[in-house]
Structures are given as structure tokens and as C-alpha cells.
Design a protein around this motif. Sequence first.
Motif, short mmCIF file in Angstrom:
data_model
loop_
_atom_site.label_atom_id
_atom_site.label_comp_id
_atom_site.label_asym_id
_atom_site.label_seq_id
_atom_site.Cartn_x
_atom_site.Cartn_y
_atom_site.Cartn_z
N ASN C 52 0.83 -1.21 0.00
CA ASN C 52 0.00 0.00 0.00
C ASN C 52 0.86 1.26 0.00
N ASP C 83 4.76 5.69 5.52
CA ASP C 83 5.25 6.36 4.32
C ASP C 83 4.95 7.86 4.43
N ARG C 86 1.11 10.28 -0.34
CA ARG C 86 0.00 11.22 -0.51
C ARG C 86 -1.08 11.13 0.57
N ILE C 88 -4.29 9.41 2.96
CA ILE C 88 -5.64 8.90 2.66
C ILE C 88 -6.65 9.96 3.07
N ALA C 94 -11.57 3.88 3.26
CA ALA C 94 -10.43 3.05 2.84
C ALA C 94 -10.34 1.76 3.63
N ASP C 101 -9.54 1.94 -5.35
CA ASP C 101 -9.81 3.02 -6.29
C ASP C 101 -9.59 2.53 -7.73
N LEU C 108 -8.79 -5.44 -0.34
CA LEU C 108 -8.85 -6.29 0.85
C LEU C 108 -7.61 -6.16 1.75
N PHE C 110 -6.48 -3.89 3.95
CA PHE C 110 -6.74 -3.57 5.35
C PHE C 110 -7.55 -4.68 6.02
N1 LIG Z 1 -0.22 3.98 2.38
C1 LIG Z 1 -1.28 4.47 1.72
N2 LIG Z 1 -1.24 5.69 1.13
C2 LIG Z 1 -2.32 6.18 0.46
N3 LIG Z 1 -3.49 5.51 0.30
C3 LIG Z 1 -3.59 4.29 0.86
C4 LIG Z 1 -2.52 3.71 1.58
N4 LIG Z 1 -2.90 2.49 2.02
C5 LIG Z 1 -4.17 2.33 1.58
N5 LIG Z 1 -4.60 3.41 0.89
C6 LIG Z 1 -5.95 3.60 0.30
O1 LIG Z 1 -6.84 2.69 0.90
C7 LIG Z 1 -7.45 1.86 -0.06
C8 LIG Z 1 -7.67 0.46 0.50
O2 LIG Z 1 -6.46 -0.22 0.69
P1 LIG Z 1 -6.46 -1.80 0.68
O3 LIG Z 1 -7.47 -2.28 1.67
O4 LIG Z 1 -5.07 -2.29 0.85
O5 LIG Z 1 -6.99 -2.18 -0.78
P2 LIG Z 1 -6.23 -2.07 -2.18
O6 LIG Z 1 -4.77 -1.82 -1.92
O7 LIG Z 1 -6.49 -3.38 -2.84
O8 LIG Z 1 -6.87 -0.91 -2.91
C9 LIG Z 1 -6.53 1.91 -1.27
O9 LIG Z 1 -7.21 1.65 -2.47
C10 LIG Z 1 -5.99 3.32 -1.20
O10 LIG Z 1 -6.87 4.22 -1.79
#
Ligand SMILES: Nc1ncnc2c1ncn2[C@@H]1O[C@H](COP(=O)(O)OP(=O)(O)O)[C@@H](O)[C@H]1O
Lengths: 77, 146, 146
Positions: C52, C83, C86, C88, C94, C101, C108, C110
Motif C-alpha cells: 500500500n 510512508d 499522498r 488517505i 479506505a 480506487d 482487501l 486492510f
Molecule cells: N499507504 C497508503 N497511502 C495512500 N493511500 C492508501 C494507503 N494504504 C491504503 N490506501 C488507500 O486505501 C485503499 C484500500 O487499501 P487496501 O485495503 O489495501 O486495498 P487495495 O490496496 O487493494 O486498494 C486503497 O485503495 C488506497 O486508496
Amino acid sequence: IGEIRRYLRDNNPIRVSRSLRDIAYKAIQVREVLLNKHSREPSLNEIADELNLPREEVIFAMDAIQEPVSLFEPIYH
Amino acid sequence: MKLHNRMKIELMSLPENVGLARIAVAAFASECNLDVGELEEIKVAVSEAVSNAIIHGYQKDANGVVTLTATLQDNVLEIIVEDKGRGIADLEQALEPGSADDPERMGLGFVFMKSFMDEVNVESEPGRGTRVRMIKKIPKNPQAEN
Amino acid sequence: MKLHNRMKIELMSLPENVGLARIAVAAFASECNLDVGELEEIKVAVSEAVSNAIIHGYQKDANGVVTLTATLQDNVLEIIVEDKGRGIADLEQALEPGSADDPERMGLGFVFMKSFMDEVNVESEPGRGTRVRMIKKIPKNPQAEN
Ligand SMILES: Nc1ncnc2c1ncn2[C@@H]1O[C@H](COP(=O)(O)OP(=O)(O)O)[C@@H](O)[C@H]1O
Ligand SMILES: Nc1ncnc2c1ncn2[C@@H]1O[C@H](COP(=O)(O)OP(=O)(O)O)[C@@H](O)[C@H]1O
Ligand SMILES: [Mg+2]
Ligand SMILES: [Mg+2]
């Protein structure tokens, strides 16, 4: 999720050390096979590909069957 | 020079972390398409440097921090192992084989590092710490497809 | 609380470093005497968090730095993945399943982290970055022999 979790668990009731040893021995065998086939030392990537494992997993396993600290550091043994 | 990859690891000064450092460096170097023997040599060099930081630098005080930096640039792998421990008073002597201060030890750590790596530089200041910089030229193309 | 071990790793934001992060955590956690399934779950959680950071946080800009901290204190393993990407905007959304997105992704990550670890906290600020803190209770004695 439940399914993935069950998969991870059901296939692996064993200790980590045991499974690492299994991977390491397979890696040693594959190395031998590739060495004979190509008449040169295979790269770690080739061994990992053959085993269908990420190369860092092979590294972890190969390391686990060695002495915990360097061969040349008798102090911890 | 093209920077392919870099990692920095800070570890507590514990004997079990020698293995961690070794695996992390091997995993880092494995993208260079090396064989098991070549990786093994790099691992030994790193083990020796990290063990020295723990045993000699911090004299097994677990609160010390050992820093390991690995950089892959073009065909050159650079590994730096640093501690803020007691340092080395007579560096020239320490680099010689058999310079161990303890009769049980072989005093071959630096000898191994020098024979397995293409270049080894050691900087040390008594009371401030030690920095071992090792260079390995990678014969194969780092990002070569297998 | 007794601190058993700690490590901190900084990695360039490259997809191949996900494997490195995973194996470093596995090596770190291996002193906890877990079985393969338990260790595998921790590795999946770390892979998801680091992926992520690379994919979403830095949107694959390799110059970003992903920081992974692992701490073993008493019977608690804490893993933090950070990190400076950008961030969330809508954290609540999320964290829901299927919030990807990109229709190709499952959203999945998280969900896995939450189901495989005992506790997951996410802090994020748009434009500044994201910090995922995960806790795993280690049932057995950390330093037990196998
Ligand atoms: N480290 C991060 N920085 C920015 N956005 C993040 C980060 N981790 C997760 N996100 C946002 O949260 C959403 C959900 O994450 P996740 O559950 O891992 O699903 P996926 O990675 O399959 O989209 C992502 O699509 C993204 O928009
Ligand atoms: N990081 C360090 N901090 C302090 N002293 C060191 C360090 N590394 C090496 N030394 C000194 O250099 C000597 C030689 O090191 P080495 O060649 O590895 O042999 P050995 O570790 O077996 O003694 C050590 O005995 C020690 O006195
Ligand atoms: Mg030594
Ligand atoms: Mg994800």
C-alpha cells in the motif's frame, strides 16, 4: 478471509524451523539438478524459479539450516 | 551512476540480529542474479562486520544500535556497517590476521571481509565508533531477467 | 515491559522490496517460536501494508522511503509501516472491504491486516503520509527454544 486463513493454517500446523529445513533441502537438490543440467552454478533466481518460491524465501530457508552465527565466530557456541 | 536500490537497517546489538542482518543483505543482493556461493560470501562478510559491532563495539551491551546500509548502484553493491561503540585504538593492528584480543577468537573477521569483498575500508575513532564500508562488484547485470 | 528486540528498516519504494520487508519481519519474528501459519499471517499483513505504501502512498515513485519498525516487547509484537506519501483522504472508507480506487484491485489489504493481526491502527494525513500500526500477541514465550 476465513478460507485464506484456513488455507494458511491447515497446510502449516508445523513449526517454522521444520518447514524451512524442507525448503532448504529442496533448494539444495534443485541446485544440484541445475548444476548438472547446465554445467554451471545456477543463480539463486533460477533455484527460486524452479521451486516456484520467492527468492527471499529460499534465502531465509537456506540460512536457517546453517549455524546461527558466522562459522568464524565461535563465541556464541 | 544509476541507483537501483537502497536499504537501511537499524538493529539492537543482540547476537540473534546477526542472522537478521545476513538474511536482509542476502535478500537485497539477490536481485543481482548471484549464485548461492557468491551470496554466501557476502553473508559471511556482513556477519563478521555486524558481529564485530556487537561483540567488540558494544561489548554485548544490547542497547547499542548497529546500522547497516546497502546500496546497489550500477554494478556495484556497497554495504556499510556502523556502530557508535568503543572504536578501535590501533586500526592497523586490528586489520591484521590473528589480532584478536581474546585467545578464543581467531581474529580473522577483517581477513574474511577483505577476501570476500572487492574493497574494504574501515574508519574508527576510539570512544565514538566504527564504520566498515565494503564494496562488491557484481559481475552480472543487476536487473537482468532470469 | 521488557524490550526483547527492535529493528527499523528504511526501504526505497520499489515493488521488489515488499519481499525484503516480508522476510526481514519473518526473520525478526522467528525468535517468537510461532508456527508456519502464524508467521505466514504476519508476513501477509506486512506485505499488504508495505505494498500500500508503495502503490498508493508513493504511487510507484521509487524515491519514496517506506519505514518498517518491528518491536518485540514481552509477548507483544508491534509492527509499524510508514510512508510520507499522498495520504488517505477518507480513512473510514479506505478501511472498508472493496474500497479499491482501481477496479482491478480487491481492496482487501486492510481487511487482511485486521483479520491477521490482533490490532490495527491507521493514521493518515492527505499530502503528508500514512502510518499503519499492527499488534500481534505472541502466545508462546518469545525466547523459547523449539
Ligand atoms: N499507504 C497508503 N497511502 C495512500 N493511500 C492508501 C494507503 N494504504 C491504503 N490506501 C488507500 O486505501 C485503499 C484500500 O487499501 P487496501 O485495503 O489495501 O486495498 P487495495 O490496496 O487493494 O486498494 C486503497 O485503495 C488506497 O486508496
Ligand atoms: N566494531 C568494532 N568495534 C571495536 N573494535 C573492533 C570492531 N571491529 C573489530 N574490532 C577490533 O578488531 C579486532 C579484529 O577483528 P576481527 O578481525 O573481526 O577478529 P576477531 O573479531 O576474531 O577478534 C577485534 O579483536 C577488535 O579488537
Ligand atoms: Mg570479528
Ligand atoms: Mg492494498
